[in-house]
Write a protein that holds these residues in place. Structure first.
Motif, PDB file in Angstrom:
ATOM      1  N   PRO A 142       0.816  -1.223   0.000  1.00  0.00           N
ATOM      2  CA  PRO A 142       0.000   0.000   0.000  1.00  0.00           C
ATOM      3  C   PRO A 142       0.843   1.264   0.000  1.00  0.00           C
ATOM      4  O   PRO A 142       0.429   2.290  -0.544  1.00  0.00           O
ATOM      5  CB  PRO A 142      -0.838  -0.113   1.271  1.00  0.00           C
ATOM      6  N   ILE A 143       2.048   1.209   0.599  1.00  0.00           N
ATOM      7  CA  ILE A 143       2.915   2.401   0.589  1.00  0.00           C
ATOM      8  C   ILE A 143       3.313   2.716  -0.854  1.00  0.00           C
ATOM      9  O   ILE A 143       3.174   3.839  -1.323  1.00  0.00           O
ATOM     10  CB  ILE A 143       4.186   2.183   1.447  1.00  0.00           C
TER      11      ILE A 143
ATOM     12  N   ARG B 249      13.070   5.581  -3.426  1.00  0.00           N
ATOM     13  CA  ARG B 249      12.993   4.962  -2.117  1.00  0.00           C
ATOM     14  C   ARG B 249      13.113   5.990  -0.988  1.00  0.00           C
ATOM     15  O   ARG B 249      12.340   5.986  -0.037  1.00  0.00           O
ATOM     16  CB  ARG B 249      14.098   3.904  -2.000  1.00  0.00           C
ATOM     17  N   ARG B 250      14.101   6.856  -1.114  1.00  0.00           N
ATOM     18  CA  ARG B 250      14.344   7.845  -0.059  1.00  0.00           C
ATOM     19  C   ARG B 250      13.168   8.812   0.123  1.00  0.00           C
ATOM     20  O   ARG B 250      12.708   9.029   1.244  1.00  0.00           O
ATOM     21  CB  ARG B 250      15.610   8.646  -0.367  1.00  0.00           C
ATOM     22  N   ASP B 251      12.665   9.334  -0.996  1.00  0.00           N
ATOM     23  CA  ASP B 251      11.529  10.267  -0.913  1.00  0.00           C
ATOM     24  C   ASP B 251      10.308   9.567  -0.337  1.00  0.00           C
ATOM     25  O   ASP B 251       9.551  10.139   0.437  1.00  0.00           O
ATOM     26  CB  ASP B 251      11.162  10.786  -2.312  1.00  0.00           C
ATOM     27  N   MET B 252      10.141   8.312  -0.743  1.00  0.00           N
ATOM     28  CA  MET B 252       8.985   7.549  -0.282  1.00  0.00           C
ATOM     29  C   MET B 252       9.050   7.323   1.237  1.00  0.00           C
ATOM     30  O   MET B 252       8.037   7.396   1.927  1.00  0.00           O
ATOM     31  CB  MET B 252       8.961   6.200  -1.012  1.00  0.00           C
ATOM     32  N   ILE B 253      10.266   7.083   1.742  1.00  0.00           N
ATOM     33  CA  ILE B 253      10.449   6.875   3.184  1.00  0.00           C
ATOM     34  C   ILE B 253      10.034   8.141   3.944  1.00  0.00           C
ATOM     35  O   ILE B 253       9.304   8.081   4.934  1.00  0.00           O
ATOM     36  CB  ILE B 253      11.914   6.486   3.516  1.00  0.00           C
ATOM     37  N   ILE B 254      10.468   9.295   3.451  1.00  0.00           N
ATOM     38  CA  ILE B 254      10.142  10.559   4.122  1.00  0.00           C
ATOM     39  C   ILE B 254       8.632  10.790   4.124  1.00  0.00           C
ATOM     40  O   ILE B 254       8.020  11.088   5.150  1.00  0.00           O
ATOM     41  CB  ILE B 254      10.880  11.741   3.435  1.00  0.00           C
ATOM     42  N   TRP B 255       8.014  10.597   2.960  1.00  0.00           N
ATOM     43  CA  TRP B 255       6.557  10.798   2.859  1.00  0.00           C
ATOM     44  C   TRP B 255       5.804   9.796   3.751  1.00  0.00           C
ATOM     45  O   TRP B 255       4.887  10.165   4.485  1.00  0.00           O
ATOM     46  CB  TRP B 255       6.120  10.657   1.398  1.00  0.00           C
ATOM     47  N   SER B 256       6.207   8.523   3.726  1.00  0.00           N
ATOM     48  CA  SER B 256       5.457   7.517   4.506  1.00  0.00           C
ATOM     49  C   SER B 256       5.637   7.752   6.010  1.00  0.00           C
ATOM     50  O   SER B 256       4.737   7.477   6.797  1.00  0.00           O
ATOM     51  CB  SER B 256       5.839   6.088   4.102  1.00  0.00           C
ATOM     52  N   ASP B 257       6.791   8.320   6.396  1.00  0.00           N
ATOM     53  CA  ASP B 257       6.984   8.681   7.813  1.00  0.00           C
ATOM     54  C   ASP B 257       5.995   9.761   8.237  1.00  0.00           C
ATOM     55  O   ASP B 257       5.485   9.743   9.354  1.00  0.00           O
ATOM     56  CB  ASP B 257       8.415   9.166   8.068  1.00  0.00           C
ATOM     57  N   GLU B 258       5.725  10.695   7.325  1.00  0.00           N
ATOM     58  CA  GLU B 258       4.755  11.761   7.653  1.00  0.00           C
ATOM     59  C   GLU B 258       3.360  11.166   7.849  1.00  0.00           C
ATOM     60  O   GLU B 258       2.641  11.533   8.771  1.00  0.00           O
ATOM     61  CB  GLU B 258       4.730  12.812   6.529  1.00  0.00           C
ATOM     62  N   VAL B 259       2.994  10.233   6.973  1.00  0.00           N
ATOM     63  CA  VAL B 259       1.682   9.576   7.116  1.00  0.00           C
ATOM     64  C   VAL B 259       1.626   8.823   8.454  1.00  0.00           C
ATOM     65  O   VAL B 259       0.659   8.921   9.202  1.00  0.00           O
ATOM     66  CB  VAL B 259       1.403   8.599   5.941  1.00  0.00           C
ATOM     67  N   ARG B 260       2.708   8.104   8.768  1.00  0.00           N
ATOM     68  CA  ARG B 260       2.759   7.323  10.014  1.00  0.00           C
ATOM     69  C   ARG B 260       2.659   8.198  11.261  1.00  0.00           C
ATOM     70  O   ARG B 260       2.117   7.771  12.274  1.00  0.00           O
ATOM     71  CB  ARG B 260       4.060   6.539  10.090  1.00  0.00           C
ATOM     72  N   GLN B 261       3.234   9.389  11.154  1.00  0.00           N
ATOM     73  CA  GLN B 261       3.164  10.278  12.331  1.00  0.00           C
ATOM     74  C   GLN B 261       1.728  10.644  12.662  1.00  0.00           C
ATOM     75  O   GLN B 261       1.371  10.793  13.816  1.00  0.00           O
ATOM     76  CB  GLN B 261       3.992  11.529  12.095  1.00  0.00           C
TER      77      GLN B 261
ATOM     78  N   PHE C 203      -0.560   2.025   7.239  1.00  0.00           N
ATOM     79  CA  PHE C 203      -0.154   1.090   6.182  1.00  0.00           C
ATOM     80  C   PHE C 203      -0.384  -0.364   6.581  1.00  0.00           C
ATOM     81  O   PHE C 203      -0.685  -1.209   5.734  1.00  0.00           O
ATOM     82  CB  PHE C 203       1.303   1.333   5.792  1.00  0.00           C
ATOM     83  N   CYS C 204      -0.248  -0.667   7.875  1.00  0.00           N
ATOM     84  CA  CYS C 204      -0.534  -2.040   8.340  1.00  0.00           C
ATOM     85  C   CYS C 204      -2.000  -2.355   8.064  1.00  0.00           C
ATOM     86  O   CYS C 204      -2.340  -3.417   7.529  1.00  0.00           O
ATOM     87  CB  CYS C 204      -0.267  -2.175   9.837  1.00  0.00           C
TER      88      CYS C 204
ATOM     89  N   GLY D 229      20.793   7.498   4.156  1.00  0.00           N
ATOM     90  CA  GLY D 229      19.404   7.900   3.938  1.00  0.00           C
ATOM     91  C   GLY D 229      18.474   6.710   3.824  1.00  0.00           C
ATOM     92  O   GLY D 229      17.255   6.857   3.827  1.00  0.00           O
ATOM     93  N   VAL D 230      19.026   5.517   3.701  1.00  0.00           N
ATOM     94  CA  VAL D 230      18.204   4.291   3.658  1.00  0.00           C
ATOM     95  C   VAL D 230      18.608   3.375   4.816  1.00  0.00           C
ATOM     96  O   VAL D 230      17.773   2.927   5.602  1.00  0.00           O
ATOM     97  CB  VAL D 230      18.360   3.553   2.300  1.00  0.00           C
ATOM     98  N   ASP D 231      19.933   3.126   4.956  1.00  0.00           N
ATOM     99  CA  ASP D 231      20.395   2.178   5.968  1.00  0.00           C
ATOM    100  C   ASP D 231      20.586   2.790   7.352  1.00  0.00           C
ATOM    101  O   ASP D 231      20.803   2.062   8.309  1.00  0.00           O
ATOM    102  CB  ASP D 231      21.715   1.542   5.504  1.00  0.00           C
ATOM    103  N   ASP D 232      20.548   4.126   7.444  1.00  0.00           N
ATOM    104  CA  ASP D 232      20.785   4.760   8.745  1.00  0.00           C
ATOM    105  C   ASP D 232      19.566   5.554   9.211  1.00  0.00           C
ATOM    106  O   ASP D 232      19.694   6.510   9.951  1.00  0.00           O
ATOM    107  CB  ASP D 232      22.027   5.665   8.669  1.00  0.00           C
ATOM    108  N   VAL D 233      18.392   5.183   8.758  1.00  0.00           N
ATOM    109  CA  VAL D 233      17.169   5.903   9.159  1.00  0.00           C
ATOM    110  C   VAL D 233      16.227   4.916   9.873  1.00  0.00           C
ATOM    111  O   VAL D 233      16.435   3.697   9.815  1.00  0.00           O
ATOM    112  CB  VAL D 233      16.475   6.563   7.939  1.00  0.00           C
ATOM    113  N   PRO D 234      15.192   5.450  10.561  1.00  0.00           N
ATOM    114  CA  PRO D 234      14.334   4.566  11.368  1.00  0.00           C
ATOM    115  C   PRO D 234      13.735   3.375  10.623  1.00  0.00           C
ATOM    116  O   PRO D 234      13.582   2.299  11.201  1.00  0.00           O
ATOM    117  CB  PRO D 234      13.225   5.508  11.856  1.00  0.00           C
ATOM    118  N   SER D 235      13.426   3.531   9.333  1.00  0.00           N
ATOM    119  CA  SER D 235      12.810   2.405   8.628  1.00  0.00           C
ATOM    120  C   SER D 235      13.726   1.188   8.618  1.00  0.00           C
ATOM    121  O   SER D 235      13.270   0.055   8.510  1.00  0.00           O
ATOM    122  CB  SER D 235      12.438   2.795   7.191  1.00  0.00           C
ATOM    123  N   GLU D 236      15.022   1.411   8.764  1.00  0.00           N
ATOM    124  CA  GLU D 236      15.966   0.296   8.773  1.00  0.00           C
ATOM    125  C   GLU D 236      16.458  -0.036  10.192  1.00  0.00           C
ATOM    126  O   GLU D 236      16.833  -1.171  10.467  1.00  0.00           O
ATOM    127  CB  GLU D 236      17.157   0.644   7.854  1.00  0.00           C
TER     128      GLU D 236
END
Ligand SMILES: Nc1ncnc2c1ncn2[C@@H]1O[C@H](COP(=O)(O)OP(=O)(O)OP(=O)(O)O)[C@@H](O)[C@H]1O
Length: 190
Positions: free
Chosen positions: A38-39, A65-77, A83-84, A144-151
């Protein structure tokens, strides 16, 4: 549903590989749910991108991937279960005994599943692989991918089960069977 298995692990530790082999073994009693679907779908709709290219491993994937992570974090906040919930609603989970969620990345993902399905039904499985093995599978550290909360959010968590996925066979059926036999024994499934 009897069990929901939440699978997590660092990039290239084999989440997709193990989920697919496990699902095949549990066959029509099970299905795989991917929170990333869904993300990606929502993000692609937002940007009007080619859906096929986004879901494949093609050049789009890393670029966005990076832009998507930032946007999906905003939705999650705003709604940590967004998304679950969307992933579960898009799948025929009621007909399956075992639901394998193949890409759990955050404490809040686990929290959402436990709140909605209960402690007994929801079990967490952490896959581990050495850095050397992950590199052999194509992993490269990406800022920006391996050192951020999603990882990294689950790095300090504890899990119901931990499984080392370090021995890549050469694709032969016997190696794969043994690997999944060991995993089923750990999970106390058959
Ligand atoms: N036990 C194994 N035996 C053989 N090949 C494996 C094994 N585990 C993983 N692989 C291979 O390693 C590669 C990475 O695995 P996979 O895509 O499942 O990782 P992932 O954790 O889902 O990665 P990502 O988080 O980047 O999506 C794939 O090509 C997969 O086929």
């Amino acid at each position: 549903m009897k069990k929901i298995l939440l699978i997590s692990g660092k990039r290239k530790c084999g989440k997709d590989f193990i989920s697919e082999r496990l699902q095949r073994r549990l066959s029509d009693r099970s299905l795989i749910v991917r929170i990333s679907e869904p993300i990606k779908r929502e993000w692609a709709r937002k940007l009007q991108l080619d859906m096929g290219a986004m879901l494949s491993d093609g050049p789009y994937k890393e670029q966005y991937r990076r832009d998507m992570i930032i946007w999906s974090d905003e939705v999650r906040q705003r709604d940590y279960g967004f998304f679950c919930r969307a992933a579960m609603e898009a799948s025929a989970v009621q007909q399956a005994d075992y639901v394998i969620v193949s890409d759990i990345r955050r404490k809040n993902d686990i929290k959402w599943f436990r709140e909605n399905y209960g402690q007994d039904m929801v079990k967490t499985l952490r896959l581990t692989s050495t850095e050397q093995r992950r590199k052999a599978r194509g992993w490269q550290f990406t800022a920006g991918v391996d050192d951020v909360p999603s990882e990294c959010d689950l790095d300090d968590s504890s899990f119901d089960y931990v499984f080392a996925n370090d021995e890549d066979g050469d694709g032969n059926a016997q190696d794969e069977k043994q690997l999944i036999d060991r995993l089923l024994a750990l999970l106390q499934l058959s």
